[in-house]
Structure formats: C-alpha cells, structure tokens
Design an enzyme around this catalytic site. Structure first.
Site, PDB file in Angstrom:
ATOM      1  N   GLU A   1       7.706   1.149 -11.099  1.00  0.00           N
ATOM      2  CA  GLU A   1       8.503  -0.050 -11.543  1.00  0.00           C
ATOM      3  C   GLU A   1       9.226   0.126 -12.873  1.00  0.00           C
ATOM      4  O   GLU A   1       8.969  -0.505 -13.975  1.00  0.00           O
ATOM      5  CB  GLU A   1       7.234  -1.232 -11.827  1.00  0.00           C
ATOM      6  CG  GLU A   1       6.619  -1.546 -10.446  1.00  0.00           C
ATOM      7  CD  GLU A   1       5.826  -2.692 -10.530  1.00  0.00           C
ATOM      8  OE1 GLU A   1       5.474  -3.307 -11.797  1.00  0.00           O
ATOM      9  OE2 GLU A   1       5.181  -2.977  -9.684  1.00  0.00           O
TER      10      GLU A   1
ATOM     11  N   GLU B   1       3.271  -0.773  -3.255  1.00  0.00           N
ATOM     12  CA  GLU B   1       2.365  -1.877  -3.508  1.00  0.00           C
ATOM     13  C   GLU B   1       2.833  -3.207  -2.702  1.00  0.00           C
ATOM     14  O   GLU B   1       3.885  -3.483  -2.852  1.00  0.00           O
ATOM     15  CB  GLU B   1       2.431  -2.336  -5.039  1.00  0.00           C
ATOM     16  CG  GLU B   1       1.704  -1.178  -6.034  1.00  0.00           C
ATOM     17  CD  GLU B   1       1.835  -1.375  -7.457  1.00  0.00           C
ATOM     18  OE1 GLU B   1       2.050  -2.619  -7.635  1.00  0.00           O
ATOM     19  OE2 GLU B   1       1.932  -0.671  -8.516  1.00  0.00           O
TER      20      GLU B   1
END
Length: 492
Positions: free
Chosen positions: A158, A277
């Site tokens: 991220e 995810e």
C-alpha cells in the site's frame, strides 16, 4: 422459480483457496497462531499465505556492526526458517511481500502499527537489494531452487497510503520497485514479481501511473496487485469501529476499471491481477467481521471476485493479529475467519463452502450459484444479505433443476444467526474476556452449520425450496440416490 439446466456453462473463476492473509510474519512463532492456521488448513486448505513484516526487526534478519571503522552487514535467518518450516508443514507456500524496512537500513523513523513497522525508503538501495537477494538465495538453498522460484513476490504494501510509505511518494516507490525487480530477476529471471499493492485511495491514478512507468522502463512485470475493501468511512467507539457496507456493484466495477487500465497497455494486456488483501472492513476492530452479515456479504462477493482477477487473498485467516495492539476480548471485530481458541466465525463456512464449488458453473445470479462436478453432483450456495434490521426478512428460493428421472439426495448446510452464531452465544454468556474450557466447548459446538436432508423425486426436474434466514448462507448438494438397504430393513 430458479430454472437451472446443466447445459448452461457460465465462466466462473473460483480461486477462493489460492491465498490467505496473515498478520506480520513473526506472529507465526506463536502456538495459538499455528493452531488456528492448522485448523483453517484442515478445514479449507489454502495454497499460499501472505502477510507483512518479512524484514521488520522482530524477524531479526538484517544486522549491521562496526569492524575496523567500517560498517558491515550480516543476516540472521533463524526465525525465517522456523516460520517457513511451519508454513510448509501445513501445506502452504508464501506469497512474499517485501517489507517493511529494517531499522538499521531505514532512511527515517516513521513507523506504522503497534509493532512499529518502518515505512521509509532504504538509506542505501544497494544494501536493500542485497538483503532481498540474500534472503531469496537462502530460501533457495534451504527449500530448493525449483520450489522457491514458484513463490510470487510483491514489492511493498500500500505505497499509495502515507501511513504505509513515507509521504505516499509515488516516484520513490517506483524507484524501489525498479531496483528490487531488477535485483530479483538478476538472481533468477524465473521469479514472478509484481506490484504495486495499492489500496483504495487514488487507486485508478496509481494503477495507471504504475503501468506507464513499467511500460516506459520496459519492465517485464509478471502480475499486478491491489487490495479490495468494501466499507464506507468508519465511526469509532471505545476499542471498536463501525461501518456500513458499500454497494457490491460499485466495488465490482472498481475492479473492472483496474482490469481495463492494465489491458489498455498492449504489452501487458491479460496480465494476472492478484487481490492480495480483501475483506469487508479495512480495520481490525470492526465488529462486522464477527457477524453472519459478513459471511452472507462475502458469499455474494466470492461468486464474482474472479471475474476480473486471477486470485484474491482474504485478510486474514485468524485473530492473532496486533496492528492496533493485543485485543481485549475473544470477539473483537478481528479480521480472522477464526476467533481465538480456533472458534470458527460464520465467514469461515463461506470459504469452506466455496472450496467445494469445483467444476462447471451452470447458474449464477445475485443470490445463488450452482456448479456441476465431474461426477454429476450439483453443489450450490445461496445467501440472504440483510444489512439493516428494517430490511430483515426470510427469503424463500424455489429451485427447479433438470435431472433424469429417479431419486435424489439433497443435503443442506445452513449458517445463519440462529443456527451458527458464536458471537451471540458469547454475548449471552455476558461477553467474558477470558473464556473457560466449558465456554470454549459450547462456542465451538454452536459454531457449526445446521444439517438438513431430503429425498426428492425427479420426473425430468428436481424441485425444492431454499429457505434462507436473514444473513444466512446455505450450501447444498444434490446427487443421485442409489439406495442400498439391508435385507429386511425398512426405514419407514
């Protein structure tokens, strides 16, 4: 009436068991963590596992020391070996996420989470690349070259969020990616390497800019990665967060946009996209994770997640997880499909049910999916999502399936708020923070589906009705019944 014919073949990429998420890698050294992981592997069986913290200091891989006025580097793979051996023992390969930055190699002090993962670029890119290749070399020596080159590798986590990558600096991330990618491919070009592992914020911009970057640099990236969460802004109270679910179509369209961006670059058209995810909420304290609503919402999601992606990794398998610290209670809105003491939450069964949907998909809509196995058995999953109390109602789905004349066995496994809801039992116990052995036993017993069975007669069609309570998930199997009663035994 749902009219189903096995002459209809519908594309359905069911990769539910490809990968599952975990907390940081160092947690695998805990007994309870491994007990939960073994429980999930025995009941579902995933192929890969992905989590944070490979290079964080609790794994103790990277070290610097002074000798003759010179800073030298050494590596310690003691804990890495223990973790990888444990994964291998339960049948898992790692989906390696490269991060976070070892403190001695970091360029700044910014960290994230209770366990302080450093999220700054390396102060020396050569030392970072040496760390990556030395770790891979060690794994290749220990587990075999032909095995380790099959382990997917993702660069960072991220980077589009400033909490996970200092200042969310896009160009600095692109530098990290290029340097790391070339170092890994220089070690062995057969390694599969991808990124950018972005989540939510400006995701279209980041995917497009990443594609422009790798296209301009002519990097033969093996796959694209992104994350996928489906709740709106959270509100907080005490230790917990609350959030409304987003419209599933909005989220499916978001994934479709990523697919279109990737395919717009001719060199990379059709490149695998891995969701490394996903869950409903992105917070490890959101109460929805423990509920039947979570299970029903994800049942719908799993029927479509593979339409535009190659794989999708649920975050996470269990509740040994410490991003915001050690939880205070056994049910605390944790990401896991299994609560502590290996108590399965309703969501666990959504995954166990989808694991069984192997074969050709012959029916799929917004509340039912049916697959025909090679032996002719039909398996299906139905769900009833009721996010608001005012919308709660029992749904009756009449089903008609073409089958040759004869007797058929119908088995149903039912998970809903009255049949499989350990959260309610825990609440009715008084929400104890520490569970007794008897309470654990009751919760495990309560956390199992209700089983129903019937014999149905077909005269060209088998007809039955699925009664789905609010936030219920029903798995069913329909198979030819070949009765073999013993001589003289009459069940009726």
């Amino acid at each position: 009436m749902k009219h189903i014919s096995d002459k209809n073949i519908i594309p359905f990429n069911n990769n539910v068991d490809y990968c599952v998420g975990t907390g940081r890698m160092g947690l695998a050294l805990q007994k309870e963590y491994m007990e939960q992981l073994k429980f999930v592997q025995d009941g579902i069986g995933f192929s890969h596992i992905r989590g944070h913290g490979l290079f964080s200091d609790d794994m103790a891989i990277y070290h610097e020391y002074e000798e003759n006025d010179e800073t030298k580097v050494e590596y310690n793979f003691t804990y890495l070996d223990l973790v990888m051996d444990s994964y291998k023992e339960v049948g898992l390969k790692p989906f390696l996420e490269l991060g976070f930055m070892p403190d001695k190699l970091s360029s700044d002090t910014q960290t994230i989470f209770y366990w302080k993962g450093n999220v700054t670029p390396p102060k020396d890119y050569k030392k970072w690349c040496n760390l990556v290749t030395a770790t891979l070399k060690h794994l290749m020596e220990r587990y075999g070259v032909e095995e380790v080159i099959t382990w997917p590798i993702e660069v960072w986590n991220e980077p589009n969020l400033p909490g996970f990558w200092k200042d969310a600096n896009m160009q600095e991330y692109f530098k990290l990616f290029e340097e790391t990618f070339n170092a890994i491919k220089g070690l062995d070009s057969r390694f599969k390497v991808g990124g950018p592992a972005i989540c939510g914020v400006e995701d279209e911009l980041w995917i497009d800019e990443f594609m422009k970057f790798i296209d301009g640099k002519n990097l033969p990236v093996d796959f694209i990665t992104r994350h996928h969460y489906t709740t709106k802004e959270h509100t907080f109270k005490g230790h917990y967060s609350y959030a409304e679910l987003e419209d599933p179509e909005f989220r499916f369209n978001n994934l479709k946009t990523t697919r279109k961006i990737v395919d717009s670059y001719s060199k990379y058209a059709g490149l695998p996209i891995h969701i490394t995810e996903y869950n409903t909420s992105y917070s490890p304290d959101c109460v929805i994770h423990d509920t039947n609503l979570n299970a029903a919402y994800l049942a719908h999601h799993l029927s479509r997640l593979g339409d535009d992606t190659t794989s999708y990794s649920y975050w996470t398998f269990g509740d040994i997880f410490e991003e915001k610290g050690v939880p205070f209670a056994p049910f605390h809105g944790g990401f896991g499909m299994v609560a502590n003491h290996s108590i399965p939450k309703p969501t666990y069964y959504t995954f166990a049910f989808y694991k069984k949907l192997k074969g050709e998909c012959i029916f799929r809509d917004d509340d039912l999916i049916v697959v025909k196995a090679n032996d002719g058995t039909l398996r299906g999953i139905a769900w009833n999502i009721c996010e608001n109390k005012s919308d709660e109602k029992t749904v009756k789905l009449p089903v008609s399936i073409e089958r040759e004349a004869g007797e058929y066995s119908l088995i149903q496994k039912i998970v809903d708020e009255s049949t499989c809801n350990p959260l309610k039992i825990w609440h009715d116990f008084g929400e104890p923070r520490s569970l007794s052995a008897d309470q654990i036993d009751v919760l495990k017993t309560a956390a199992t589906p209700l089983i129903k069975s019937d014999i149905l007669i077909s005269n060209g069609n088998v007809e039955f009705e699925l009664e789905i309570n609010p936030n219920g998930v029903i798995y069913f199997e329909l198979m030819k019944c070949n009765s073999t009663p013993d001589r003289g035994y009459e069940y009726k």
